[in-house]
Scaffold this motif. Structure first.
Motif, PDB file in Angstrom:
ATOM      1  N   ASP A   1      -0.610   1.874 -13.341  1.00 41.55           N
ATOM      2  CA  ASP A   1      -0.417   1.735 -11.892  1.00 41.55           C
ATOM      3  C   ASP A   1       0.005   0.289 -11.636  1.00 41.55           C
ATOM      4  O   ASP A   1      -0.770  -0.633 -11.903  1.00 41.55           O
ATOM      5  CB  ASP A   1      -1.737   2.050 -11.181  1.00 41.55           C
ATOM      6  N   GLN A   2       1.236   0.106 -11.169  1.00 39.09           N
ATOM      7  CA  GLN A   2       1.747  -1.263 -11.036  1.00 39.09           C
ATOM      8  C   GLN A   2       2.325  -1.559  -9.662  1.00 39.09           C
ATOM      9  O   GLN A   2       2.860  -0.676  -9.003  1.00 39.09           O
ATOM     10  CB  GLN A   2       2.805  -1.537 -12.098  1.00 39.09           C
TER      11      GLN A   2
ATOM     12  N   GLU B   1       2.134  10.865   0.581  1.00 37.96           N
ATOM     13  CA  GLU B   1       1.333   9.839  -0.096  1.00 37.96           C
ATOM     14  C   GLU B   1      -0.071  10.358  -0.401  1.00 37.96           C
ATOM     15  O   GLU B   1      -0.603  10.106  -1.490  1.00 37.96           O
ATOM     16  CB  GLU B   1       1.280   8.569   0.733  1.00 37.96           C
ATOM     17  N   LEU B   2      -0.675  11.073   0.530  1.00 40.08           N
ATOM     18  CA  LEU B   2      -2.000  11.645   0.315  1.00 40.08           C
ATOM     19  C   LEU B   2      -1.968  12.652  -0.845  1.00 40.08           C
ATOM     20  O   LEU B   2      -2.842  12.643  -1.718  1.00 40.08           O
ATOM     21  CB  LEU B   2      -2.503  12.314   1.594  1.00 40.08           C
TER      22      LEU B   2
ATOM     23  N   ASP C   1       0.818  -1.216   0.000  1.00 44.44           N
ATOM     24  CA  ASP C   1       0.000   0.000   0.000  1.00 44.44           C
ATOM     25  C   ASP C   1       0.853   1.268   0.000  1.00 44.44           C
ATOM     26  O   ASP C   1       0.351   2.354   0.236  1.00 44.44           O
ATOM     27  CB  ASP C   1      -0.958  -0.006   1.190  1.00 44.44           C
ATOM     28  N   PHE C   2       2.145   1.135  -0.286  1.00 43.55           N
ATOM     29  CA  PHE C   2       3.076   2.272  -0.290  1.00 43.55           C
ATOM     30  C   PHE C   2       3.305   2.765  -1.716  1.00 43.55           C
ATOM     31  O   PHE C   2       3.827   2.039  -2.553  1.00 43.55           O
ATOM     32  CB  PHE C   2       4.396   1.848   0.362  1.00 43.55           C
ATOM     33  N   LEU C   3       2.885   3.990  -1.994  1.00 43.38           N
ATOM     34  CA  LEU C   3       3.109   4.600  -3.295  1.00 43.38           C
ATOM     35  C   LEU C   3       4.563   5.084  -3.334  1.00 43.38           C
ATOM     36  O   LEU C   3       4.916   6.053  -2.684  1.00 43.38           O
ATOM     37  CB  LEU C   3       2.142   5.763  -3.493  1.00 43.38           C
ATOM     38  N   GLN C   4       5.398   4.401  -4.093  1.00 40.68           N
ATOM     39  CA  GLN C   4       6.828   4.682  -4.101  1.00 40.68           C
ATOM     40  C   GLN C   4       7.254   5.732  -5.111  1.00 40.68           C
ATOM     41  O   GLN C   4       8.167   6.513  -4.844  1.00 40.68           O
ATOM     42  CB  GLN C   4       7.630   3.411  -4.413  1.00 40.68           C
ATOM     43  N   GLU C   5       6.630   5.715  -6.304  1.00 36.95           N
ATOM     44  CA  GLU C   5       7.155   6.568  -7.365  1.00 36.95           C
ATOM     45  C   GLU C   5       6.084   6.901  -8.392  1.00 36.95           C
ATOM     46  O   GLU C   5       5.236   6.070  -8.709  1.00 36.95           O
ATOM     47  CB  GLU C   5       8.310   5.846  -8.060  1.00 36.95           C
ATOM     48  N   VAL C   6       6.160   8.120  -8.911  1.00 41.17           N
ATOM     49  CA  VAL C   6       5.340   8.543 -10.042  1.00 41.17           C
ATOM     50  C   VAL C   6       6.288   9.138 -11.076  1.00 41.17           C
ATOM     51  O   VAL C   6       7.060  10.045 -10.764  1.00 41.17           O
ATOM     52  CB  VAL C   6       4.268   9.581  -9.639  1.00 41.17           C
ATOM     53  N   LEU C   7       6.221   8.602 -12.280  1.00 39.48           N
ATOM     54  CA  LEU C   7       7.031   9.086 -13.396  1.00 39.48           C
ATOM     55  C   LEU C   7       6.080   9.542 -14.496  1.00 39.48           C
ATOM     56  O   LEU C   7       5.209   8.776 -14.921  1.00 39.48           O
ATOM     57  CB  LEU C   7       7.951   7.979 -13.913  1.00 39.48           C
ATOM     58  N   ILE C   8       6.236  10.773 -14.929  1.00 41.32           N
ATOM     59  CA  ILE C   8       5.414  11.346 -15.995  1.00 41.32           C
ATOM     60  C   ILE C   8       6.359  11.750 -17.116  1.00 41.32           C
ATOM     61  O   ILE C   8       7.312  12.502 -16.882  1.00 41.32           O
ATOM     62  CB  ILE C   8       4.634  12.586 -15.494  1.00 41.32           C
TER      63      ILE C   8
END
Length: 105
Positions: A102-103, A77-78, A11-18
Motif C-alpha cells: 500500500d503506497q 472507494e468503500l 486519502d484517495f484510493l486511486q488504483e489496485v493492481l493484482i
C-alpha cells in the motif's frame, strides 16, 4: 506469489493492481489463487453494477486484475477498501503466497 499493489494519493484510493500466481498448489488446486480470484472478480462485477461507468477503469486477464478510479467516488472507494480487508485476511494466513503493498503516490 500474488502481488497486490495499492496506490493512494492523500486519502484517495486511486488504483489496485493484482498480479502473478500464488504457487500455493498445483494449477486448478491452488486455494490462495482461487481465493484471490474470487475476491477480485467479485469486486469487478460489483463495481461494474454499482458505480457509474465513468468512475472506474476495469481490466482483467490471466493472473492480472487492475482497478483504477478515474475520479473520487465514495461507493467505489468503500467497496475497494472492503476488498483490501478481504485480501489482507488472506495475506495474514498465507503470507508466503500473497503480498500487499500500500503506497502513497
Amino acid at each position: 506469489m500474488v502481488n497486490v499493489e495499492v496506490k493512494r494519493q492523500s486519502d484517495f484510493l486511486q488504483e489496485v493492481l493484482i498480479h502473478n500466481h500464488a504457487e500455493y498448489g498445483e494449477h486448478g488446486q491452488d486455494l490462495v489463487c482461487a481465493g484471490v480470484s474470487s475476491i477480485a472478480v467479485g469486486m469487478l462485477n460489483v463495481l461494474d453494477q454499482m458505480t457509474k461507468h465513468d468512475v472506474c477503469e476495469l481490466a482483467m486477464k490471466e493472473a492480472y486484475v487492475k482497478i483504477s478510479l478515474k475520479q473520487r467516488d465514495e461507493t467505489a472507494e468503500l467497496l475497494l477498501e472492503a476488498m483490501l480487508i478481504q485480501l489482507k485476511t488472506l495475506e495474514e494466513n498465507y503470507h508466503n503466497y500473497i503480498s500487499i503493498h500500500d503506497q502513497e503516490v
